[in-house]
Design a protein around this motif. Structure first.
Motif, PDB file in Angstrom:
ATOM      1  N   ASN A  94       0.827  -1.211   0.000  1.00  0.00           N
ATOM      2  CA  ASN A  94       0.000   0.000   0.000  1.00  0.00           C
ATOM      3  C   ASN A  94       0.864   1.264   0.000  1.00  0.00           C
ATOM      4  O   ASN A  94       0.549   2.241  -0.681  1.00  0.00           O
ATOM      5  CB  ASN A  94      -0.948   0.004   1.196  1.00  0.00           C
ATOM      6  N   ILE A  95       1.957   1.246   0.754  1.00  0.00           N
ATOM      7  CA  ILE A  95       2.878   2.392   0.789  1.00  0.00           C
ATOM      8  C   ILE A  95       3.480   2.608  -0.600  1.00  0.00           C
ATOM      9  O   ILE A  95       3.559   3.746  -1.084  1.00  0.00           O
ATOM     10  CB  ILE A  95       3.961   2.176   1.866  1.00  0.00           C
ATOM     11  N   ALA A  96       3.896   1.537  -1.255  1.00  0.00           N
ATOM     12  CA  ALA A  96       4.453   1.653  -2.611  1.00  0.00           C
ATOM     13  C   ALA A  96       3.434   2.270  -3.559  1.00  0.00           C
ATOM     14  O   ALA A  96       3.776   3.131  -4.388  1.00  0.00           O
ATOM     15  CB  ALA A  96       4.909   0.286  -3.116  1.00  0.00           C
ATOM     16  N   GLU A  97       2.188   1.856  -3.445  1.00  0.00           N
ATOM     17  CA  GLU A  97       1.141   2.403  -4.316  1.00  0.00           C
ATOM     18  C   GLU A  97       0.889   3.878  -4.034  1.00  0.00           C
ATOM     19  O   GLU A  97       0.661   4.660  -4.953  1.00  0.00           O
ATOM     20  CB  GLU A  97      -0.150   1.591  -4.187  1.00  0.00           C
ATOM     21  N   VAL A  98       0.931   4.277  -2.759  1.00  0.00           N
ATOM     22  CA  VAL A  98       0.754   5.690  -2.424  1.00  0.00           C
ATOM     23  C   VAL A  98       1.912   6.501  -3.017  1.00  0.00           C
ATOM     24  O   VAL A  98       1.696   7.567  -3.604  1.00  0.00           O
ATOM     25  CB  VAL A  98       0.646   5.916  -0.898  1.00  0.00           C
ATOM     26  N   SER A 133       1.520   9.417  -5.751  1.00  0.00           N
ATOM     27  CA  SER A 133       1.938  10.772  -5.387  1.00  0.00           C
ATOM     28  C   SER A 133       3.199  11.195  -6.142  1.00  0.00           C
ATOM     29  O   SER A 133       3.855  12.171  -5.778  1.00  0.00           O
ATOM     30  CB  SER A 133       2.155  10.879  -3.878  1.00  0.00           C
ATOM     31  N   ASP A 134       3.531  10.453  -7.186  1.00  0.00           N
ATOM     32  CA  ASP A 134       4.648  10.764  -8.073  1.00  0.00           C
ATOM     33  C   ASP A 134       5.991  10.812  -7.334  1.00  0.00           C
ATOM     34  O   ASP A 134       6.776  11.740  -7.499  1.00  0.00           O
ATOM     35  CB  ASP A 134       4.386  12.069  -8.834  1.00  0.00           C
ATOM     36  N   ALA A 136       8.689   4.500  -4.195  1.00  0.00           N
ATOM     37  CA  ALA A 136       7.863   3.341  -4.554  1.00  0.00           C
ATOM     38  C   ALA A 136       8.754   2.152  -4.922  1.00  0.00           C
ATOM     39  O   ALA A 136       8.519   1.025  -4.470  1.00  0.00           O
ATOM     40  CB  ALA A 136       6.930   3.692  -5.710  1.00  0.00           C
ATOM     41  N   LEU A 137       9.767   2.411  -5.733  1.00  0.00           N
ATOM     42  CA  LEU A 137      10.680   1.331  -6.132  1.00  0.00           C
ATOM     43  C   LEU A 137      11.376   0.720  -4.918  1.00  0.00           C
ATOM     44  O   LEU A 137      11.526  -0.506  -4.842  1.00  0.00           O
ATOM     45  CB  LEU A 137      11.713   1.849  -7.134  1.00  0.00           C
ATOM     46  N   ALA A 138      11.779   1.560  -3.978  1.00  0.00           N
ATOM     47  CA  ALA A 138      12.440   1.051  -2.763  1.00  0.00           C
ATOM     48  C   ALA A 138      11.498   0.145  -1.978  1.00  0.00           C
ATOM     49  O   ALA A 138      11.906  -0.910  -1.477  1.00  0.00           O
ATOM     50  CB  ALA A 138      12.916   2.212  -1.898  1.00  0.00           C
ATOM     51  N   GLN A 157      11.827  -3.965  -1.225  1.00  0.00           N
ATOM     52  CA  GLN A 157      11.693  -4.565   0.111  1.00  0.00           C
ATOM     53  C   GLN A 157      10.700  -5.725   0.076  1.00  0.00           C
ATOM     54  O   GLN A 157      10.917  -6.759   0.712  1.00  0.00           O
ATOM     55  CB  GLN A 157      11.170  -3.533   1.117  1.00  0.00           C
ATOM     56  N   ILE A 158       9.615  -5.551  -0.652  1.00  0.00           N
ATOM     57  CA  ILE A 158       8.589  -6.593  -0.743  1.00  0.00           C
ATOM     58  C   ILE A 158       9.188  -7.861  -1.351  1.00  0.00           C
ATOM     59  O   ILE A 158       8.989  -8.958  -0.833  1.00  0.00           O
ATOM     60  CB  ILE A 158       7.385  -6.110  -1.573  1.00  0.00           C
ATOM     61  N   ILE A 159       9.925  -7.706  -2.440  1.00  0.00           N
ATOM     62  CA  ILE A 159      10.525  -8.871  -3.091  1.00  0.00           C
ATOM     63  C   ILE A 159      11.509  -9.550  -2.147  1.00  0.00           C
ATOM     64  O   ILE A 159      11.470 -10.775  -1.973  1.00  0.00           O
ATOM     65  CB  ILE A 159      11.204  -8.469  -4.418  1.00  0.00           C
TER      66      ILE A 159
END
Length: 190
Positions: free
Chosen positions: A113-117, A121-122, A127-129, A133-135
């Protein structure tokens, strides 16, 4: 959203029953679902009203899992309203709670959800970071769905930023993880 009036009517009816029955958790979820409907319709004042009510109800809960699940749901509502700082505040609080209790599944939900936000929010680097972390966190557990979502998110960002080759590589990695051929066909068609 063609079924909005019916959905709202049903949620309001359920909310009344939950409140009368003292079912705080269910009432809070109902309030958040109503807020989500209003946010999707871009009726942000109404969405904020129901978010405030939901926050008031669940903030008194002693059930940690209930609290962080509500942080997630309300964070998504704030994101839908374009209130990214408020969304990130709640999502990061939830992430801290999941870390404190060792709930890896919900920890990854929060990171997603944080990555999507950050994407909305450009803020692509952040987001990539988060996706990285998820992977990393899910490779050991082999949670294919989270890894698939992270590769897909990274692929979208990288491709849009002009790094088409790396973006396609991530999309292909996501594609390879899909087990459902129907999903693969939908992606090929788009």
């Amino acid at each position: 959203m063609g079924n909005f009036p019916d959905a709202l009517k049903n949620y309001l009816k359920a909310l009344e029953l939950y409140e009368k029955g003292g079912k705080q958790s269910a009432a809070s979820n109902c309030l958040t679902n109503i807020a989500t409907l209003y946010a999707q319709l871009k009726e942000f004042d109404k969405a904020r009203e129901f978010v405030s009510r939901s926050l008031a109800v669940f903030s008194s809960s002693s059930n940690v899992q209930e609290v962080y699940q509500n942080y997630s749901n309300i964070g998504i509502v704030y994101s839908l309203m374009g209130e990214f700082d408020s969304a990130l505040l709640l999502l990061n609080k939830g992430l801290e709670l999941t870390d404190s209790v060792g709930d890896e599944y919900w920890n990854t939900v929060f990171l997603t959800n944080i990555a999507e936000v950050y994407t909305r929010s450009d803020k692509p680097e952040l987001a990539l970071a988060a996706y990285k972390q998820i992977i990393k966190r899910n490779e050991k557990a082999q949670d294919v769905n989270f890894i698939l979502a992270a590769h897909s998110g990274m692929g979208r960002i990288l491709y849009k930023r002009g790094n088409k080759a790396e973006g396609i590589d991530h999309m292909l990695a996501a594609f390879a993880l899909m087990k459902d051929n129907r999903m693969k066909r939908l992606i090929i068609e788009t």
